[in-house]
Scaffold this motif. Structure first.
Motif, short mmCIF file in Angstrom:
data_model
loop_
_atom_site.label_atom_id
_atom_site.label_comp_id
_atom_site.label_asym_id
_atom_site.label_seq_id
_atom_site.Cartn_x
_atom_site.Cartn_y
_atom_site.Cartn_z
N VAL A 44 0.84 -1.20 0.00
CA VAL A 44 0.00 0.00 0.00
C VAL A 44 0.88 1.26 0.00
N LEU A 45 1.88 1.26 0.84
CA LEU A 45 2.79 2.40 0.89
C LEU A 45 3.48 2.60 -0.46
N PHE A 46 3.92 1.50 -1.06
CA PHE A 46 4.58 1.56 -2.34
C PHE A 46 3.64 2.14 -3.42
N ALA A 47 2.39 1.68 -3.40
CA ALA A 47 1.42 2.18 -4.38
C ALA A 47 1.18 3.69 -4.19
N CYS A 48 1.11 4.14 -2.94
CA CYS A 48 0.94 5.58 -2.67
C CYS A 48 2.11 6.36 -3.23
N GLU A 49 3.31 5.85 -2.97
CA GLU A 49 4.51 6.54 -3.44
C GLU A 49 4.57 6.59 -4.96
N GLN A 50 4.24 5.46 -5.59
CA GLN A 50 4.25 5.40 -7.05
C GLN A 50 3.28 6.42 -7.65
N THR A 51 2.10 6.50 -7.03
CA THR A 51 1.08 7.41 -7.53
C THR A 51 1.56 8.86 -7.42
N MET A 52 2.14 9.21 -6.28
CA MET A 52 2.62 10.58 -6.08
C MET A 52 3.77 10.91 -7.01
N GLU A 53 4.63 9.91 -7.24
CA GLU A 53 5.75 10.12 -8.14
C GLU A 53 5.28 10.40 -9.56
N ARG A 54 4.32 9.59 -9.98
CA ARG A 54 3.79 9.74 -11.33
C ARG A 54 3.06 11.07 -11.47
N LEU A 55 2.37 11.44 -10.40
CA LEU A 55 1.63 12.70 -10.41
C LEU A 55 2.60 13.89 -10.54
N ALA A 56 3.73 13.80 -9.85
CA ALA A 56 4.71 14.88 -9.90
C ALA A 56 5.36 14.97 -11.28
N LYS A 57 5.56 13.80 -11.92
CA LYS A 57 6.24 13.77 -13.21
C LYS A 57 5.31 14.15 -14.35
N ASP A 58 4.05 13.76 -14.20
CA ASP A 58 3.14 13.82 -15.33
C ASP A 58 1.79 14.39 -14.90
N PRO A 59 1.80 15.57 -14.29
CA PRO A 59 0.58 16.04 -13.62
C PRO A 59 -0.60 16.28 -14.55
N LEU A 60 -0.32 16.63 -15.79
CA LEU A 60 -1.43 16.99 -16.67
C LEU A 60 -2.04 15.82 -17.42
N TYR A 61 -1.32 14.70 -17.44
CA TYR A 61 -1.81 13.57 -18.24
C TYR A 61 -2.14 12.36 -17.40
N PHE A 62 -2.11 12.54 -16.08
CA PHE A 62 -2.46 11.45 -15.18
C PHE A 62 -3.93 11.64 -14.81
N ALA A 63 -4.81 10.94 -15.57
CA ALA A 63 -6.23 11.12 -15.35
C ALA A 63 -6.70 10.32 -14.14
N LYS A 64 -7.53 10.91 -13.32
CA LYS A 64 -8.12 10.26 -12.14
C LYS A 64 -7.11 9.49 -11.30
N PRO A 65 -6.12 10.17 -10.79
CA PRO A 65 -5.10 9.47 -10.00
C PRO A 65 -5.67 8.82 -8.74
N ASP A 66 -6.72 9.42 -8.17
CA ASP A 66 -7.29 8.82 -6.95
C ASP A 66 -7.91 7.45 -7.25
N ARG A 67 -8.61 7.37 -8.39
CA ARG A 67 -9.22 6.09 -8.76
C ARG A 67 -8.16 5.06 -9.09
N ALA A 68 -7.11 5.52 -9.77
CA ALA A 68 -6.03 4.61 -10.13
C ALA A 68 -5.40 4.02 -8.87
N LEU A 69 -5.15 4.88 -7.89
CA LEU A 69 -4.54 4.38 -6.65
C LEU A 69 -5.49 3.44 -5.92
N PHE A 70 -6.74 3.81 -5.85
CA PHE A 70 -7.71 2.96 -5.15
C PHE A 70 -7.79 1.58 -5.81
#
Ligand SMILES: [Zn+2]
Length: 149
Positions: A44-70
């Protein structure tokens, strides 16, 4: 300066992923054996970190990051906790998205925001915002006049 900002951003994103993790870690299946629980927490921690990392790298093209993480982590939680986890993930990810959007607006991130076309004396691209409807920032606007001439 840019590197300093990138480090600062990384640090903030790390805080956001920890916050999301903290808000849901105790909801991880409490009836699983201890080893499985430890493993689930790590995932779970790893998935949270991955999501935040991707969000920081690709903020405009990461659609629905909350759903992806869930979707990535829901299997670690019992049915009865799913709604609470989904809500916590949404809150946490939205806070991070808002933060990133502020950074983009402030020009701290390259999120497809227009950049001055000049190169600095050190040969790096100028990071400043161009004047409205122009290709160059205030300190490089003389270059535009030259290009037009
Ligand atoms: Zn410039």
């Amino acid at each position: 300066m840019i590197e300093e900002r990138a480090l600062q951003l990384q640090h903030c994103m790390y805080q956001y992923s920890r916050a999301i993790y903290r808000s849901i870690k105790d909801l991880i299946d409490p009836y699983a054996d201890w080893e499985t629980q430890i493993e689930s927490r790590r995932e779970v921690l790893f998935a949270c970190e991955q999501t935040m990392e991707r969000l920081a790298k690709d903020p405009l093209y990461f659609a629905k990051p909350d759903r992806a993480l869930f979707q990535d982590i829901r299997r670690y939680f019992p049915i009865t906790a799913q709604a609470e986890v989904a809500w916590a993930v949404q809150q946490g990810v939205n806070a991070a998205v808002e933060f990133i959007e502020e950074q983009i607006e402030a020009g701290a991130l390259d999120g497809g925001v227009a950049r001055c076309r000049a190169t600095t004396r050190k040969g790096k691209p100028c990071q400043r915002t161009p004047l409205p409807d122009r290709d160059y920032c205030p300190s490089h606007q003389h270059l535009e006049a030259r290009a037009a001439a």
